[in-house]
Design a protein around this motif. Structure first.
Motif, PDB file in Angstrom:
ATOM      1  N   ASN A 161      31.361 -26.261 -56.374  1.00  0.00           N
ATOM      2  CA  ASN A 161      30.634 -25.725 -55.082  1.00  0.00           C
ATOM      3  C   ASN A 161      31.745 -25.603 -54.057  1.00  0.00           C
ATOM      4  O   ASN A 161      32.335 -25.808 -53.302  1.00  0.00           O
ATOM      5  CB  ASN A 161      29.680 -25.466 -54.868  1.00  0.00           C
TER       6      ASN A 161
ATOM      7  N   VAL B  30      35.088 -23.956 -53.917  1.00  0.00           N
ATOM      8  CA  VAL B  30      34.799 -22.570 -52.574  1.00  0.00           C
ATOM      9  C   VAL B  30      35.715 -22.863 -50.986  1.00  0.00           C
ATOM     10  O   VAL B  30      34.784 -24.043 -50.074  1.00  0.00           O
ATOM     11  CB  VAL B  30      33.805 -22.113 -52.589  1.00  0.00           C
ATOM     12  N   GLU B  31      36.862 -22.402 -50.198  1.00  0.00           N
ATOM     13  CA  GLU B  31      36.431 -22.070 -49.400  1.00  0.00           C
ATOM     14  C   GLU B  31      35.851 -20.981 -48.357  1.00  0.00           C
ATOM     15  O   GLU B  31      36.648 -19.640 -47.830  1.00  0.00           O
ATOM     16  CB  GLU B  31      38.471 -21.599 -49.386  1.00  0.00           C
ATOM     17  N   LYS B  32      35.267 -21.016 -47.737  1.00  0.00           N
ATOM     18  CA  LYS B  32      34.095 -20.992 -46.875  1.00  0.00           C
ATOM     19  C   LYS B  32      34.633 -19.862 -46.022  1.00  0.00           C
ATOM     20  O   LYS B  32      34.281 -18.753 -45.545  1.00  0.00           O
ATOM     21  CB  LYS B  32      32.776 -21.849 -46.538  1.00  0.00           C
ATOM     22  N   LYS B  33      36.138 -20.517 -44.964  1.00  0.00           N
ATOM     23  CA  LYS B  33      36.768 -19.716 -44.272  1.00  0.00           C
ATOM     24  C   LYS B  33      37.170 -18.693 -44.554  1.00  0.00           C
ATOM     25  O   LYS B  33      38.551 -18.335 -43.749  1.00  0.00           O
ATOM     26  CB  LYS B  33      37.503 -20.537 -42.848  1.00  0.00           C
ATOM     27  N   ASN B  34      37.513 -18.550 -46.203  1.00  0.00           N
ATOM     28  CA  ASN B  34      39.268 -17.313 -46.650  1.00  0.00           C
ATOM     29  C   ASN B  34      38.935 -17.120 -46.406  1.00  0.00           C
ATOM     30  O   ASN B  34      38.004 -16.255 -46.388  1.00  0.00           O
ATOM     31  CB  ASN B  34      38.733 -17.846 -47.862  1.00  0.00           C
TER      32      ASN B  34
ATOM     33  N   GLN C 185      35.590 -16.884 -52.344  1.00  0.00           N
ATOM     34  CA  GLN C 185      34.530 -17.372 -51.786  1.00  0.00           C
ATOM     35  C   GLN C 185      33.062 -17.376 -52.002  1.00  0.00           C
ATOM     36  O   GLN C 185      32.277 -17.286 -52.819  1.00  0.00           O
ATOM     37  CB  GLN C 185      33.658 -16.658 -50.646  1.00  0.00           C
ATOM     38  N   ASN C 186      33.660 -16.599 -54.242  1.00  0.00           N
ATOM     39  CA  ASN C 186      33.129 -16.739 -54.887  1.00  0.00           C
ATOM     40  C   ASN C 186      33.370 -17.691 -56.302  1.00  0.00           C
ATOM     41  O   ASN C 186      34.152 -18.238 -55.951  1.00  0.00           O
ATOM     42  CB  ASN C 186      33.316 -15.441 -55.723  1.00  0.00           C
TER      43      ASN C 186
ATOM     44  N   ASP D 203      40.506 -22.062 -54.255  1.00  0.00           N
ATOM     45  CA  ASP D 203      41.073 -21.897 -53.166  1.00  0.00           C
ATOM     46  C   ASP D 203      42.569 -21.696 -53.078  1.00  0.00           C
ATOM     47  O   ASP D 203      42.875 -21.804 -52.255  1.00  0.00           O
ATOM     48  CB  ASP D 203      40.136 -23.393 -51.547  1.00  0.00           C
TER      49      ASP D 203
ATOM     50  N   PRO E  28      29.467 -14.288 -54.896  1.00  0.00           N
ATOM     51  CA  PRO E  28      29.377 -15.441 -53.965  1.00  0.00           C
ATOM     52  C   PRO E  28      28.741 -16.808 -54.323  1.00  0.00           C
ATOM     53  O   PRO E  28      27.417 -17.068 -54.850  1.00  0.00           O
ATOM     54  CB  PRO E  28      28.163 -14.527 -52.974  1.00  0.00           C
TER      55      PRO E  28
ATOM     56  N   GLN F 180      28.473 -19.748 -52.391  1.00  0.00           N
ATOM     57  CA  GLN F 180      27.313 -19.896 -51.558  1.00  0.00           C
ATOM     58  C   GLN F 180      26.170 -19.359 -51.684  1.00  0.00           C
ATOM     59  O   GLN F 180      24.899 -20.477 -52.294  1.00  0.00           O
ATOM     60  CB  GLN F 180      27.456 -20.272 -50.465  1.00  0.00           C
TER      61      GLN F 180
ATOM     62  N   ASP G 118      22.301 -21.871 -53.260  1.00  0.00           N
ATOM     63  CA  ASP G 118      21.090 -21.520 -52.425  1.00  0.00           C
ATOM     64  C   ASP G 118      19.892 -20.801 -53.004  1.00  0.00           C
ATOM     65  O   ASP G 118      19.026 -21.202 -53.247  1.00  0.00           O
ATOM     66  CB  ASP G 118      21.246 -20.599 -51.584  1.00  0.00           C
TER      67      ASP G 118
END
Length: 368
Positions: free
Chosen positions: A18, A21-25, A31-32, A48, A70, A72, A76
């Protein structure tokens, strides 16, 4: 695709991948996390485009398949599921991933695995197997000095170098931001050739995180990529395409004014006195003379601080200024009771070393 696995096995692998993963991409598939189920083994992947992290584990397989979902959200959900029940992952519809655990049911959206980018590995002519604890220690002792200045992109990473000294090889990690330099070294008989590559800061942090609890580590290096394999996880990262400075020229020569200092009193004193430092350099004045270091700050707003630390020193008097934050960073890395601060004069860089300590630090002076 259909398989069943216990929560901790799946969660451990998700924890490993995890971080990549580039969360702002803005590219949705980045993001997956990719899930590839083949012949009783699950391979999770995240990227990324600059670093690819993978982790695999065995599972009770009903059918093969692959997809992305996804990262994140998936993490979670798995993290919050009960411990006692196995988790079943099923994809019957190309657009939906089903997660069930006894009476709990979740559906997550999917993007086809064919859209997940590949980071072609290529050939790795240089490779080494290294003790994980040794690698972690080298990274920890140096990465704090990696620069964040994007205009000097070649300093935005950790320089990993193999160097031959006499008849043996040494592995070095070096980082500098122009204000301080950190170098950690390890004698390594497994090395067979010289190389020098710059690993991006994010990749350094991912390598450190993944290697932390592993039993063995293999490092493979080419001109453009590095691959680190740690147990069932692996990281492939692009390297920074640039020339790292000749740090040997930065290492001070002739610093023969040596103060032997007990670490904790010095650290605590610098920490306290820096409270009143108000200028942008957070500068503290050092006056080294006659078995003591006098620390002093005279701020423009009238704030004042003065402390003395007892040391072993019989050299010439030296007055020099340091950025207190950088000084604390360096002192904090020394895991020995005593350290040496080696001075030349009040205008030259200082060396920080310790007996039986395989790291060296250089800290630049500031004007006081």
């Amino acid at each position: 695709m259909q398989f069943e696995v216990d929560k901790q096995t799946l969660l451990k692998s998700l924890n490993i991948v995890n971080g990549a993963v580039e969360k702002k991409n803005t590219i949705p598939v980045l993001q997956n996390v990719k899930i590839d189920a083949q012949n009783g083994k699950i391979l999770l992947s995240a990227t990324d485009m600059d670093v690819l992290v993978t982790s695999d584990f065995k599972a009770r397989m009903e059918s093969n398949g692959s997809t992305t979902t996804p990262a994140q959200m998936f993490y979670d959900i798995i993290r919050k599921l009960p411990e006692e029940n196995p988790i079943k992952i099923v994809q019957e519809d190309p657009n939906i991933l089903k997660i069930t655990s006894k009476k709990l049911k979740y559906n997550l959206p999917c993007i086809d695995a064919s859209e997940f980018p590949s980071l072609n590995e290529g050939e790795f002519p240089n490779n080494i197997t290294i003790d994980p604890k040794s690698l972690c220690k080298m990274i920890d002792k140096t990465r704090f000095a990696i620069s964040n200045d994007e205009t000097r992109y070649y300093l935005n990473g950790l320089f990993l170098q193999s160097i031959k000294i006499d008849d043996s090889f040494q592995l070095r990690c070096v980082a500098t931001d122009g204000h301080r330099l950190a170098m950690s070294k390890l004698k390594c008989d497994a090395l067979e050739s010289e190389f020098g590559v710059i690993i991006p800061k994010k990749s350094v942090n991912e390598i450190r995180r993944v290697v932390d609890s592993s039993k063995s580590v293999k490092i493979e290096i080419s001109d453009t990529k590095i691959k680190v394999t740690a147990d069932s996880a692996s990281i492939v990262s692009k390297l920074i395409d640039g020339q790292f400075p000749d740090y040997e020229k930065v290492l001070p020569k002739g610093n023969d004014q040596i103060a032997t200092i007990t670490k904790k009193p010095l650290f605590d004193s610098v920490d306290r006195i820096s409270t009143v430092a108000s200028d942008k350099h957070r500068s503290v004045k050092f006056a080294v003379d006659d078995n003591k270091i006098t620390l002093q700050i005279n701020a423009n707003d009238g704030s004042f601080a003065h402390e003395e630390v007892e040391v072993k020193y019989e050299g010439d008097s030296v007055e020099i200024g340091f950025n207190s934050k950088y000084l604390l960073d360096v002192i904090g890395q020394v895991d020995k009771e005593e350290l040496f601060m080696k001075f030349k004069d009040g205008n030259s860089p200082a060396l920080v070393e310790a007996e039986g300590f395989d790291s060296t630090y250089v800290i630049m002076p500031v004007r006081i």
